[in-house]
Design a protein around this motif. Structure first.
Motif, PDB file in Angstrom:
ATOM      1  N   GLU A  53       0.687  -1.149   0.061  1.00 42.67           N
ATOM      2  CA  GLU A  53      -0.211   0.099   0.055  1.00 42.67           C
ATOM      3  C   GLU A  53       0.784   1.337   0.117  1.00 42.67           C
ATOM      4  O   GLU A  53       0.629   2.233  -0.670  1.00 42.67           O
ATOM      5  N   ARG A  84       0.706   4.181  -2.868  1.00 40.44           N
ATOM      6  CA  ARG A  84       0.460   5.511  -2.391  1.00 40.44           C
ATOM      7  C   ARG A  84       1.606   6.343  -2.949  1.00 40.44           C
ATOM      8  O   ARG A  84       1.291   7.632  -3.242  1.00 40.44           O
ATOM      9  N   GLN A 115       1.101   7.157  -6.484  1.00 40.98           N
ATOM     10  CA  GLN A 115      -0.087   8.166  -6.463  1.00 40.98           C
ATOM     11  C   GLN A 115       0.231   9.328  -6.235  1.00 40.98           C
ATOM     12  O   GLN A 115       0.033  10.477  -7.089  1.00 40.98           O
ATOM     13  N   PHE A 116       1.141   9.568  -5.203  1.00 41.86           N
ATOM     14  CA  PHE A 116       1.330  11.205  -4.694  1.00 41.86           C
ATOM     15  C   PHE A 116       2.773  11.634  -5.017  1.00 41.86           C
ATOM     16  O   PHE A 116       3.037  12.899  -4.905  1.00 41.86           O
ATOM     17  N   LYS A 153       3.263  12.054   2.137  1.00 43.18           N
ATOM     18  CA  LYS A 153       1.518  11.855   1.679  1.00 43.18           C
ATOM     19  C   LYS A 153       1.266  10.346   1.478  1.00 43.18           C
ATOM     20  O   LYS A 153       0.158   9.996   2.037  1.00 43.18           O
ATOM     21  N   ALA A 154       2.158   9.655   1.163  1.00 47.20           N
ATOM     22  CA  ALA A 154       2.077   8.268   0.821  1.00 47.20           C
ATOM     23  C   ALA A 154       1.962   7.622   2.300  1.00 47.20           C
ATOM     24  O   ALA A 154       0.993   6.707   2.405  1.00 47.20           O
ATOM     25  N   ASN A 177      -1.491   8.223   3.996  1.00 47.37           N
ATOM     26  CA  ASN A 177      -2.600   7.914   3.445  1.00 47.37           C
ATOM     27  C   ASN A 177      -2.630   6.335   3.288  1.00 47.37           C
ATOM     28  O   ASN A 177      -3.719   5.572   2.686  1.00 47.37           O
ATOM     29  N   ILE A 178      -1.671   5.494   3.840  1.00 47.80           N
ATOM     30  CA  ILE A 178      -1.818   4.083   4.041  1.00 47.80           C
ATOM     31  C   ILE A 178      -3.125   3.857   5.020  1.00 47.80           C
ATOM     32  O   ILE A 178      -3.131   4.411   6.094  1.00 47.80           O
TER      33      ILE A 178
END
Length: 109
Positions: A63, A67, A70-71, A76-77, A80-81
Motif C-alpha cells: 500500500e 500511495r 500515486q502521490f 503523503k504516501a 494515506n496508508i
C-alpha cells in the motif's frame, strides 16, 4: 524499547516510533511518556495481529508503494496508508483498542 537504529532503517529516519511485532521501537527515551504516540503504535500491534502479522507488513509495504506512486511524496504516501489513517484517526481515543472492530482499517482504504 528505544532504538534509533530500527526507526532509522524502517522509516528512513522519518519516524519517531515504529512497530515491529511484538515490539514498539522509539527514537528517543522521552517518547516513553507520549501516550498518544504509544496508543498509535498499539493500534498497529492489533492491526498486525488481525492480519496474522506477516501479511500486515506485506500489505503495509504494497500500500505504501501504491500511495507513493500515486502521490510522489513520501509523507503523503505514508499518511494515506489505511493502517496509518486508522491509527491517526484514533490515537487520542484511549478506549479505541477495547472497541475496535476486526479489520476496521478497511474503511480507511
Amino acid at each position: 524499547m528505544v532504538s534509533r537504529f530500527w526507526t532509522k532503517v524502517f522509516s528512513f529516519g522519518k519516524a519517531e516510533a515504529i512497530t515491529i511485532f511484538p515490539f514498539i521501537f522509539l527514537r528517543r527515551r522521552g517518547l516513553k511518556t507520549d501516550q498518544v504516540l504509544l496508543n498509535h503504535e498499539r493500534i498497529h500491534l492489533l492491526q498486525a495481529l488481525e492480519l496474522l502479522i506477516l501479511p500486515f507488513y506485506i500489505w503495509y509495504l504494497v500500500e505504501f508503494t501504491i500511495r507513493f506512486i500515486q502521490f510522489r511524496d513520501f509523507h503523503k504516501a505514508y499518511r494515506n496508508i489505511s493502517f496509518e489513517r486508522e491509527a491517526y484517526a484514533n490515537e487520542s481515543n484511549f478506549n479505541y483498542l477495547k472497541s475496535k472492530k476486526l479489520w476496521s482499517f478497511c474503511k480507511y482504504l
